[in-house]
Design a protein around this motif. Structure first.
Motif, PDB file in Angstrom:
ATOM      1  N   ASP A 155       0.790  -1.100   0.029  1.00 50.55           N
ATOM      2  CA  ASP A 155      -0.005   0.012   0.033  1.00 50.55           C
ATOM      3  C   ASP A 155       0.792   1.322   0.044  1.00 50.55           C
ATOM      4  O   ASP A 155       1.699   1.194   0.722  1.00 50.55           O
ATOM      5  N   LEU A 156       0.307   2.200  -0.925  1.00 56.28           N
ATOM      6  CA  LEU A 156       1.185   3.489  -1.019  1.00 56.28           C
ATOM      7  C   LEU A 156       0.390   4.395  -1.005  1.00 56.28           C
ATOM      8  O   LEU A 156      -0.489   4.754  -1.851  1.00 56.28           O
ATOM      9  N   LEU A 157       0.754   5.663  -0.117  1.00 53.07           N
ATOM     10  CA  LEU A 157      -0.202   6.588  -0.040  1.00 53.07           C
ATOM     11  C   LEU A 157       0.654   7.884  -0.634  1.00 53.07           C
ATOM     12  O   LEU A 157       1.713   8.088  -0.491  1.00 53.07           O
ATOM     13  N   ASN A 158      -0.302   8.948  -1.154  1.00 53.18           N
ATOM     14  CA  ASN A 158       0.169  10.032  -1.743  1.00 53.18           C
ATOM     15  C   ASN A 158       1.231   9.836  -3.009  1.00 53.18           C
ATOM     16  O   ASN A 158       2.135  10.374  -3.584  1.00 53.18           O
ATOM     17  N   ALA A 159       0.746   8.969  -3.573  1.00 55.19           N
ATOM     18  CA  ALA A 159       1.647   8.391  -4.957  1.00 55.19           C
ATOM     19  C   ALA A 159       0.920   9.005  -6.236  1.00 55.19           C
ATOM     20  O   ALA A 159      -0.514   9.190  -6.250  1.00 55.19           O
ATOM     21  N   ASP A 160       1.566   9.866  -7.128  1.00 54.12           N
ATOM     22  CA  ASP A 160       1.075  10.331  -8.252  1.00 54.12           C
ATOM     23  C   ASP A 160       0.693   9.369  -9.293  1.00 54.12           C
ATOM     24  O   ASP A 160       1.609   8.413  -9.768  1.00 54.12           O
ATOM     25  N   SER A 161      -0.576   9.181  -9.667  1.00 53.47           N
ATOM     26  CA  SER A 161      -0.963   8.122 -10.387  1.00 53.47           C
ATOM     27  C   SER A 161      -0.584   8.051 -12.022  1.00 53.47           C
ATOM     28  O   SER A 161      -0.469   7.145 -12.634  1.00 53.47           O
ATOM     29  N   GLU A 162       0.177   9.265 -12.369  1.00 48.60           N
ATOM     30  CA  GLU A 162       0.849   9.324 -13.659  1.00 48.60           C
ATOM     31  C   GLU A 162       2.041   8.575 -13.802  1.00 48.60           C
ATOM     32  O   GLU A 162       2.727   8.311 -14.773  1.00 48.60           O
ATOM     33  N   PHE A 163       2.566   8.227 -12.755  1.00 51.83           N
ATOM     34  CA  PHE A 163       3.818   7.321 -12.602  1.00 51.83           C
ATOM     35  C   PHE A 163       3.655   5.645 -12.483  1.00 51.83           C
ATOM     36  O   PHE A 163       2.399   5.580 -12.328  1.00 51.83           O
ATOM     37  N   GLY A 164       4.646   5.190 -11.867  1.00 52.37           N
ATOM     38  CA  GLY A 164       4.426   3.712 -11.451  1.00 52.37           C
ATOM     39  C   GLY A 164       3.644   3.439 -10.538  1.00 52.37           C
ATOM     40  O   GLY A 164       3.314   4.199  -9.594  1.00 52.37           O
ATOM     41  N   THR A 165       3.316   2.186 -10.160  1.00 52.72           N
ATOM     42  CA  THR A 165       2.424   1.653  -9.040  1.00 52.72           C
ATOM     43  C   THR A 165       3.501   1.200  -8.130  1.00 52.72           C
ATOM     44  O   THR A 165       4.643   1.160  -7.948  1.00 52.72           O
ATOM     45  N   VAL A 166       2.647   0.977  -6.868  1.00 48.74           N
ATOM     46  CA  VAL A 166       3.491   0.395  -5.659  1.00 48.74           C
ATOM     47  C   VAL A 166       4.296  -0.574  -6.057  1.00 48.74           C
ATOM     48  O   VAL A 166       5.627  -0.695  -5.472  1.00 48.74           O
ATOM     49  N   ARG A 167       3.817  -1.602  -6.913  1.00 48.28           N
ATOM     50  CA  ARG A 167       4.672  -2.682  -7.464  1.00 48.28           C
ATOM     51  C   ARG A 167       5.805  -2.656  -8.228  1.00 48.28           C
ATOM     52  O   ARG A 167       6.870  -3.280  -8.262  1.00 48.28           O
ATOM     53  N   THR A 168       5.852  -1.462  -8.878  1.00 47.54           N
ATOM     54  CA  THR A 168       6.958  -0.731  -9.571  1.00 47.54           C
ATOM     55  C   THR A 168       8.308  -0.719  -8.504  1.00 47.54           C
ATOM     56  O   THR A 168       9.410  -1.122  -9.219  1.00 47.54           O
ATOM     57  N   LEU A 169       8.101  -0.166  -7.465  1.00 46.07           N
ATOM     58  CA  LEU A 169       9.238  -0.109  -6.538  1.00 46.07           C
ATOM     59  C   LEU A 169      10.048  -1.350  -6.322  1.00 46.07           C
ATOM     60  O   LEU A 169      11.210  -1.452  -5.762  1.00 46.07           O
TER      61      LEU A 169
ATOM     62  N   LEU B   8       0.078   3.287   7.786  1.00 47.91           N
ATOM     63  CA  LEU B   8      -0.427   4.364   8.776  1.00 47.91           C
ATOM     64  C   LEU B   8      -0.671   5.628   7.890  1.00 47.91           C
ATOM     65  O   LEU B   8      -0.506   5.780   6.689  1.00 47.91           O
ATOM     66  N   GLY B   9      -1.793   6.320   8.739  1.00 47.41           N
ATOM     67  CA  GLY B   9      -2.048   7.693   8.003  1.00 47.41           C
ATOM     68  C   GLY B   9      -0.846   8.481   8.431  1.00 47.41           C
ATOM     69  O   GLY B   9       0.020   8.340   9.339  1.00 47.41           O
ATOM     70  N   PHE B  10      -0.685   9.691   7.763  1.00 46.53           N
ATOM     71  CA  PHE B  10       0.486  10.779   7.841  1.00 46.53           C
ATOM     72  C   PHE B  10       0.544  11.240   9.289  1.00 46.53           C
ATOM     73  O   PHE B  10       1.469  11.304  10.206  1.00 46.53           O
ATOM     74  N   GLU B  11      -0.828  11.683   9.711  1.00 42.71           N
ATOM     75  CA  GLU B  11      -0.920  12.327  11.120  1.00 42.71           C
ATOM     76  C   GLU B  11      -0.680  11.088  12.142  1.00 42.71           C
ATOM     77  O   GLU B  11      -0.026  11.475  13.161  1.00 42.71           O
ATOM     78  N   GLU B  12      -1.116   9.905  11.763  1.00 37.99           N
ATOM     79  CA  GLU B  12      -0.932   8.857  12.938  1.00 37.99           C
ATOM     80  C   GLU B  12       0.427   8.417  12.979  1.00 37.99           C
ATOM     81  O   GLU B  12       0.991   8.522  14.125  1.00 37.99           O
ATOM     82  N   ALA B  13       1.369   8.673  11.721  1.00 32.27           N
ATOM     83  CA  ALA B  13       2.651   8.061  11.941  1.00 32.27           C
ATOM     84  C   ALA B  13       3.466   9.363  12.796  1.00 32.27           C
ATOM     85  O   ALA B  13       4.481   9.035  13.507  1.00 32.27           O
ATOM     86  N   GLU B  14       3.115  10.400  12.541  1.00 32.76           N
ATOM     87  CA  GLU B  14       3.765  11.591  13.254  1.00 32.76           C
ATOM     88  C   GLU B  14       3.585  11.517  14.925  1.00 32.76           C
ATOM     89  O   GLU B  14       4.155  11.899  15.688  1.00 32.76           O
ATOM     90  N   ASP B  15       2.440  10.823  15.332  1.00 28.27           N
ATOM     91  CA  ASP B  15       2.174  10.556  16.739  1.00 28.27           C
ATOM     92  C   ASP B  15       2.789   9.479  17.180  1.00 28.27           C
ATOM     93  O   ASP B  15       2.852   9.086  18.443  1.00 28.27           O
ATOM     94  N   ILE B  16       3.335   8.279  16.531  1.00 29.89           N
ATOM     95  CA  ILE B  16       3.777   7.199  16.753  1.00 29.89           C
ATOM     96  C   ILE B  16       5.717   7.220  16.665  1.00 29.89           C
ATOM     97  O   ILE B  16       6.053   7.733  15.624  1.00 29.89           O
TER      98      ILE B  16
END
Length: 344
Positions: free
Chosen positions: A155-169, A260-268
């Protein structure tokens, strides 16, 4: 791809040892039950990893070739001997499939690194008929365990859909930007498709990586190849488009059940936070090694990588490849994979 070579004489084996950087030899006989049990595993490894002149698999019928078996002191079957540049490097006795698999993967990766030294300054490895491209050398005693990534649960959050998908990595091929078409993606259906990931609304990325087995993670390799002022092309972007940059601050979390959500990650509190410097990136392959506090990454079922910011002032971050380096352990009982959503 090719299966193991049947050795019919000492001379044939001698010639093989001088013509291939790494040679793996299985000693067996046809009536031995354990030899038969591991045969399919061995043949599969040969199909996946064999590369002419680099990694070669062979098999010796110990009854038919007693001279060869005696010369290498093979007393019990099955037995496996791994040669590197003609010398015995390791012996494995019995049908220990895990030990055999780990040893062969490690040596194949080393062979890849040696083979690619002319192209990438000795740091990377190229993908042939077997073995994945690596952007940096492996730490001694550890292997590339990226094949343990459960791609179904990525799962990848905040990725630009015009580029590769998470599996590309996690593709095993070298990034196209290392080739002649720097900055260009692979061609799919006649249209250039970028084979990297870029962030969307800001520079942050949140990546969830589950594994199919419990790992000991030693290092994370991140490859990032943003365009430079020396690049001839502009990736077909408008002139006012903001160029992406490499990740800078990376927070790493272990054993989360979902992203994790971005706000959640900042609290952990992260398991480890790494701040990359420009000098950490290899000039040839664009790869940085995130060396982990190994004691904190001994029993890892998943990782979350939170790229908090990038180099410079750009609000776009780019990642081309990720490799996980360490040791694989017991397979996990994945059960029924369920996607974790945020809807009520």
């Amino acid at each position: 791809m090719s299966g193991p070579i049947t050795i019919t004489s000492p001379q044939q084996l001698s010639t093989l040892l001088s013509s291939s950087r790494i040679v793996v030899v299985k000693f067996y006989n046809e009536w031995n039950a354990m030899s038969e049990t591991i045969s399919a595993v061995y043949d599969s490894l040969a199909d996946q990893i064999s590369r002419p002149g680099a990694v070669t698999f062979a098999k010796v019928n110990a009854e038919q070739q007693p001279q060869i078996a005696q010369s290498y002191q093979v007393a019990s079957l099955p037995a496996f001997i791994i040669f590197k540049t003609g010398s015995v490097l390791q012996k494995i006795n019995g049908a220990n499939t895990r030990q055999l698999h780990e040893a062969i993967k490690r040596l194949a990766a080393e062979a890849n690194s040696d083979e690619a030294s002319d192209d990438f300054g000795g740091a990377g490895s190229s993908s042939g008929s077997g073995g994945a491209w690596l952007g940096a050398s492996l730490p001694r005693g550890y292997t590339d365990v990226t094949d343990q990534v459960d791609v179904r649960g990525l799962d990848l959050l905040n990725a630009d859909s015009e580029f590769g998908t998470v599996r590309t990595l996690f593709e095993t091929s070298a990034p196209k930007s290392l080739g002649k078409g720097k900055g260009k993606g692979a061609s799919t259906g006649g249209e250039a498709k970028p084979d990297w990931v870029e962030s969307d609304v800001d520079e942050q990325l949140m990546l969830y990586i589950p594994f199919t087995s419990t790992l000991k993670v030693h290092t994370i390799q991140i490859t990032s190849l943003p365009p430079t002022s020396n690049d001839d092309d502009d990736d077909d972007d408008d002139d006012d488009d903001e160029a992406p940059v490499r990740p800078k601050t990376v927070h790493i979390y272990t054993n989360k059940q979902h992203n994790l959500g971005f706000e959640e990650a900042e609290d952990i509190t992260a398991t480890q936070t790494i701040e990359l410097k420009p000098s950490d990136w290899d000039a040839k392959t664009g790869t940085a090694k995130l060396e982990l506090r190994f004691v904190k990454f001994q029993s890892v079922s998943s990782l979350v990588l939170f790229v908090a910011d990038g180099e410079g002032e750009s609000e776009k971050t780019r990642i081309d490849r990720i490799h996980i380096i360490g040791e694989s352990g017991e397979k996990r009982d994945m059960g029924k994979l369920e996607k974790v959503g945020h809807d009520d």
